[in-house]
Write a protein that holds these residues in place. Structure first.
Motif, PDB file in Angstrom:
ATOM      1  N   ARG A 103      40.282  35.588  49.033  1.00  0.00           N
ATOM      2  CA  ARG A 103      41.512  35.719  49.804  1.00  0.00           C
ATOM      3  C   ARG A 103      41.136  35.744  51.284  1.00  0.00           C
ATOM      4  NH1 ARG A 103      43.383  40.650  49.356  1.00  0.00           N
ATOM      5  NH2 ARG A 103      41.576  41.519  48.316  1.00  0.00           N
ATOM      6  N   LEU A 132      33.534  41.007  42.448  1.00  0.00           N
ATOM      7  CA  LEU A 132      33.083  40.456  41.167  1.00  0.00           C
ATOM      8  C   LEU A 132      32.236  39.213  41.369  1.00  0.00           C
ATOM      9  CD1 LEU A 132      36.386  40.899  39.132  1.00  0.00           C
ATOM     10  CD2 LEU A 132      34.252  42.154  38.828  1.00  0.00           C
ATOM     11  N   ASN A 133      32.520  38.465  42.437  1.00  0.00           N
ATOM     12  CA  ASN A 133      31.846  37.176  42.577  1.00  0.00           C
ATOM     13  C   ASN A 133      30.330  37.287  42.739  1.00  0.00           C
ATOM     14  OD1 ASN A 133      34.749  35.713  43.609  1.00  0.00           O
ATOM     15  ND2 ASN A 133      33.307  34.616  42.317  1.00  0.00           N
ATOM     16  N   LEU A 142      36.689  27.919  49.126  1.00  0.00           N
ATOM     17  CA  LEU A 142      37.990  27.872  48.438  1.00  0.00           C
ATOM     18  C   LEU A 142      38.742  29.159  48.734  1.00  0.00           C
ATOM     19  CD1 LEU A 142      40.017  26.898  46.200  1.00  0.00           C
ATOM     20  CD2 LEU A 142      38.511  28.000  44.538  1.00  0.00           C
ATOM     21  N   GLY A 170      43.958  27.045  48.638  1.00  0.00           N
ATOM     22  CA  GLY A 170      44.704  27.239  47.396  1.00  0.00           C
ATOM     23  C   GLY A 170      44.014  28.201  46.458  1.00  0.00           C
ATOM     24  N   TYR A 171      44.594  28.331  45.274  1.00  0.00           N
ATOM     25  CA  TYR A 171      44.019  29.174  44.231  1.00  0.00           C
ATOM     26  C   TYR A 171      43.721  28.267  43.043  1.00  0.00           C
ATOM     27  CZ  TYR A 171      43.050  33.055  41.261  1.00  0.00           C
ATOM     28  OH  TYR A 171      42.394  33.919  40.438  1.00  0.00           O
ATOM     29  N   ASP A 172      42.457  28.145  42.665  1.00  0.00           N
ATOM     30  CA  ASP A 172      42.081  27.173  41.646  1.00  0.00           C
ATOM     31  C   ASP A 172      40.930  27.732  40.807  1.00  0.00           C
ATOM     32  OD1 ASP A 172      41.050  24.990  40.224  1.00  0.00           O
ATOM     33  OD2 ASP A 172      41.538  23.570  41.824  1.00  0.00           O
ATOM     34  N   LYS A 220      37.847  40.549  53.892  1.00  0.00           N
ATOM     35  CA  LYS A 220      36.758  39.733  53.353  1.00  0.00           C
ATOM     36  C   LYS A 220      35.732  39.309  54.409  1.00  0.00           C
ATOM     37  CE  LYS A 220      38.259  39.986  49.146  1.00  0.00           C
ATOM     38  NZ  LYS A 220      37.514  40.694  48.095  1.00  0.00           N
ATOM     39  N   GLY A 225      40.528  40.612  41.621  1.00  0.00           N
ATOM     40  CA  GLY A 225      39.585  41.261  40.713  1.00  0.00           C
ATOM     41  C   GLY A 225      40.225  42.222  39.715  1.00  0.00           C
ATOM     42  N   LYS A 227      47.051  36.679  37.485  1.00  0.00           N
ATOM     43  CA  LYS A 227      45.824  36.970  38.238  1.00  0.00           C
ATOM     44  C   LYS A 227      46.019  36.690  39.716  1.00  0.00           C
ATOM     45  CE  LYS A 227      40.974  35.867  38.923  1.00  0.00           C
ATOM     46  NZ  LYS A 227      39.697  35.458  38.378  1.00  0.00           N
ATOM     47  N   TYR A 253      29.312  37.387  39.153  1.00  0.00           N
ATOM     48  CA  TYR A 253      29.481  36.060  38.559  1.00  0.00           C
ATOM     49  C   TYR A 253      28.355  35.146  39.078  1.00  0.00           C
ATOM     50  CZ  TYR A 253      34.303  37.603  37.524  1.00  0.00           C
ATOM     51  OH  TYR A 253      35.405  38.277  37.089  1.00  0.00           O
ATOM     52  N   ASP A 307      40.812  40.487  36.335  1.00  0.00           N
ATOM     53  CA  ASP A 307      39.597  40.265  35.536  1.00  0.00           C
ATOM     54  C   ASP A 307      39.088  41.578  34.970  1.00  0.00           C
ATOM     55  OD1 ASP A 307      39.760  37.661  36.295  1.00  0.00           O
ATOM     56  OD2 ASP A 307      37.852  37.570  37.359  1.00  0.00           O
TER      57      ASP A 307
HETATM   58  P1  ADP Z   1      39.603  40.868  45.297  1.00  0.00           P
HETATM   59  O1  ADP Z   1      40.111  41.514  44.053  1.00  0.00           O
HETATM   60  O2  ADP Z   1      39.495  41.774  46.466  1.00  0.00           O
HETATM   61  O3  ADP Z   1      40.363  39.626  45.652  1.00  0.00           O
HETATM   62  P2  ADP Z   1      37.139  40.373  43.786  1.00  0.00           P
HETATM   63  O4  ADP Z   1      35.819  39.787  44.201  1.00  0.00           O
HETATM   64  O5  ADP Z   1      37.097  41.716  43.140  1.00  0.00           O
HETATM   65  O6  ADP Z   1      38.090  40.372  45.071  1.00  0.00           O
HETATM   66  O7  ADP Z   1      37.828  39.379  42.761  1.00  0.00           O
HETATM   67  C1  ADP Z   1      38.409  38.196  43.142  1.00  0.00           C
HETATM   68  C2  ADP Z   1      38.581  37.304  41.930  1.00  0.00           C
HETATM   69  O8  ADP Z   1      39.559  36.328  42.231  1.00  0.00           O
HETATM   70  C3  ADP Z   1      37.327  36.548  41.584  1.00  0.00           C
HETATM   71  O9  ADP Z   1      37.311  36.245  40.220  1.00  0.00           O
HETATM   72  C4  ADP Z   1      37.498  35.262  42.420  1.00  0.00           C
HETATM   73  O10 ADP Z   1      36.754  34.172  41.953  1.00  0.00           O
HETATM   74  C5  ADP Z   1      38.960  35.029  42.263  1.00  0.00           C
HETATM   75  N1  ADP Z   1      39.528  34.267  43.366  1.00  0.00           N
HETATM   76  C6  ADP Z   1      39.805  34.699  44.611  1.00  0.00           C
HETATM   77  N2  ADP Z   1      40.351  33.709  45.355  1.00  0.00           N
HETATM   78  C7  ADP Z   1      40.405  32.632  44.557  1.00  0.00           C
HETATM   79  C8  ADP Z   1      40.857  31.285  44.735  1.00  0.00           C
HETATM   80  N3  ADP Z   1      41.359  30.868  45.890  1.00  0.00           N
HETATM   81  N4  ADP Z   1      40.783  30.437  43.684  1.00  0.00           N
HETATM   82  C9  ADP Z   1      40.261  30.859  42.498  1.00  0.00           C
HETATM   83  N5  ADP Z   1      39.813  32.113  42.263  1.00  0.00           N
HETATM   84  C10 ADP Z   1      39.871  32.986  43.273  1.00  0.00           C
END
Ligand code: ADP
Length: 480
Positions: free
Chosen positions: A298, A379-380, A325, A352-354, A303, A18, A15, A383, A21
């Motif tokens: 990201r 997606l967020n 985050l 980071g990614y968490d 963004k 998005g 992952k 969510y 997911d």
């Molecule tokens: P994109 O695919 O453009 O990054 P989306 O909103 O479609 O944006 O999906 C991003 C997904 O990745 C979401 O589930 C979001 O919570 C997750 N995500 C992005 N950055 C992080 C992070 N630093 N840590 C945890 N989850 C992240």
């Protein structure tokens, strides 16, 4: 119907955003009624151990090999079958990916993904699927191989983000003219390079993207990222289908990552407990009656976090506490670190990614901010709805398709909207958020209303079947 998806990401194994997911949630829904399979690379750092069945599939027809490097690599690669619920997974076990710790930002991506795409094309013929469904530039050439082959199947190509097109210098891609591809690369040519995504847009039986709003935006520039004319010529075959989500996976009443589970009956007390717990975890002594704004993503230009920072720098009177985050752009990371250090009562930044902390933020926040300059779906914000967290979003792409703010019909609004890239508009949006938060009854009603919204695939997956059926009919018609 038998469907093979080809993708670089699939949750929970790989992952980055998005795409991951979306693939796992849509295939979970499709597999309830159709034979659904997914091809993805096997990298060193999978986030979950696959359940392999022991069945193995080839990546190239060994009978026809003469001996190019590409053929040799493909002949030493294989697909390992695994199961994820009702979905069959085919992991591309190849020296090209086997040792990679992460899926992107490796050198030679053009070569790795071209060979992976060829293997996916070969697998779809072996599995005799009815539709080959490729996602984003990484697997776009799979569509092109089908179009160039006499045995080619109906193809669907989905654009998850047009900003990434897989465009490479032509001199690097000479291998595509040789064995086993023998491609006529004319339709890949674009702006002096070979553009894998443009190739798929030109020849896929059907093209989709992940929201109707984004679909309409990319027919023009700059959102079309240089391909608006190509997409416009495919207008009849190009549809926007809004992403859904896995409601079992994203459910505050069962999510084991958050501090305290909740539902529409007890969200008021339990969301407050999540809020108190997150302040403890991040070691900030903040009054829990202050509104929290969560942000996850990201740190890239797309963004729109510059818009947020412009507003943040000026608006010291706002009562919000931000929990952020993400990682990416170094300059932005540094500025966020600076604020997190020097304004401890206003902002907390975790680089980071968490996945776990991301869900804790969703559960603890009152609002969730997405200031994107463009957003294919996002997606967020959905969510956030599930977690009773009011989204504040810019008016772009999938965000404007999923969040409603109507000043004349507050009781049916599902969030707050502002103009993309406009920090002054964001200031006003934050003022409205503050007013809403202070009007406790209205705020609670909105939380309850958004938690009840249906963003599941159940109501939307039929749109993909319509696209598949029309691709099958079109392919049959053009073959006759
Ligand atoms: P994109 O695919 O453009 O990054 P989306 O909103 O479609 O944006 O999906 C991003 C997904 O990745 C979401 O589930 C979001 O919570 C997750 N995500 C992005 N950055 C992080 C992070 N630093 N840590 C945890 N989850 C992240």
């Amino acid at each position: 119907m038998k469907i093979l998806h080809a993708t670089a990401e699939f949750y929970p194994y790989i992952k980055m955003g998005g795409l991951s997911d979306m693939l796992s949630s849509v295939t979970k829904e499709q597999s309830k009624t159709h034979e659904t399979s997914v091809a993805l690379p096997l990298i060193a750092n999978l986030k979950k151990e696959p359940k392999f069945t022991g069945r193995v599939f080839s990546c190239i027809d060994l009978k026809s090999i003469i001996g190019s490097d590409s053929s040799k690599i493909l002949s030493t690669s294989r697909f390992l079958e695994a199961e994820e619920g009702n979905v069959k997974l085919y992991f591309f076990d190849s020296p090209l990916f086997r040792d990679l710790p992460k899926i992107y930002e490796n050198s030679d991506e053009h070569f790795r993904f071209a060979l992976f795409s060829y293997a996916c094309f070969h697998l779809s013929l072996l599995l005799k699927v009815d539709v080959f469904h490729a996602h984003d530039w990484h697997t776009a050439l799979g569509v092109y191989f089908h179009d160039s082959s006499v045995d080619g199947l109906p193809t669907v190509f989905t654009i998850h983000n047009l900003a990434y097109q897989g465009d490479h210098p032509e001199w690097l891609c000479g291998f595509l003219k040789g064995e086993p591809f023998y491609l006529n690369i004319d339709l890949l040519k674009h702006a002096g390079k070979l553009n894998f995504l443009k190739g798929a847009v030109s020849v896929a039986t059907k093209v989709t993207t992940v929201s109707p709003g984004y679909r309409n935006e990319v027919l023009g520039e700059p959102q079309g990222c240089g391909l608006s004319v190509n997409l416009s010529t495919r207008r009849e075959d190009f549809v926007g289908i809004l992403n859904g989500l896995d409601e079992e996976e994203w459910n505050p009443s069962t999510d084991t990552n958050i501090y305290k589970n909740y539902n529409v009956k007890n969200y008021i007390e339990n969301k407050l407990e999540n809020k108190i717990s997150i302040f403890k975890e991040i070691k900030r002594d903040i009054n829990p009656n202050r509104p929290i704004i969560g942000m996850i993503g990201r740190l890239t230009w797309q963004k729109g976090y510059e818009t947020f920072l412009a507003s943040y720098r000026n608006k010291w009177y706002h009562p919000f506490f931000y929990i952020f985050l993400g990682s990416g752009d170094e300059k932005m990371e540094n500025e966020l670190f600076h604020h997190s250090h020097y304004a401890q009562d206003r902002l907390f930044f975790l680089k980071g990614y968490d996945e776990e902390f991301a869900r804790k933020i969703e559960a603890a926040s009152d609002f969730f901010l997405m200031p994107s300059l463009f957003e294919p779906c996002g997606l967020n914000q959905m969510y956030s709805h599930r977690y009773g967290t009011v989204p504040i979003v810019s008016r772009v792409g999938g965000l404007k398709d999923t969040v409603v703010e109507d000043p004349f019909d507050i009781e049916n609004s599902t969030g707050i909207i502002f103009e993309p890239g406009e920090s002054h508009s964001l200031d006003f949006a934050l003022d409205r958020a503050n007013t809403l938060f202070k009007d406790t009854e209205r705020f609670k009603n909105m939380q309850k209303r958004i938690m009840n919204l249906d963003w599941s695939w159940k109501s939307r997956v039929g749109e993909y079947y319509r696209v598949y059926n029309s691709a099958i009919r079109k392919k049959k018609f053009t073959a006759e």
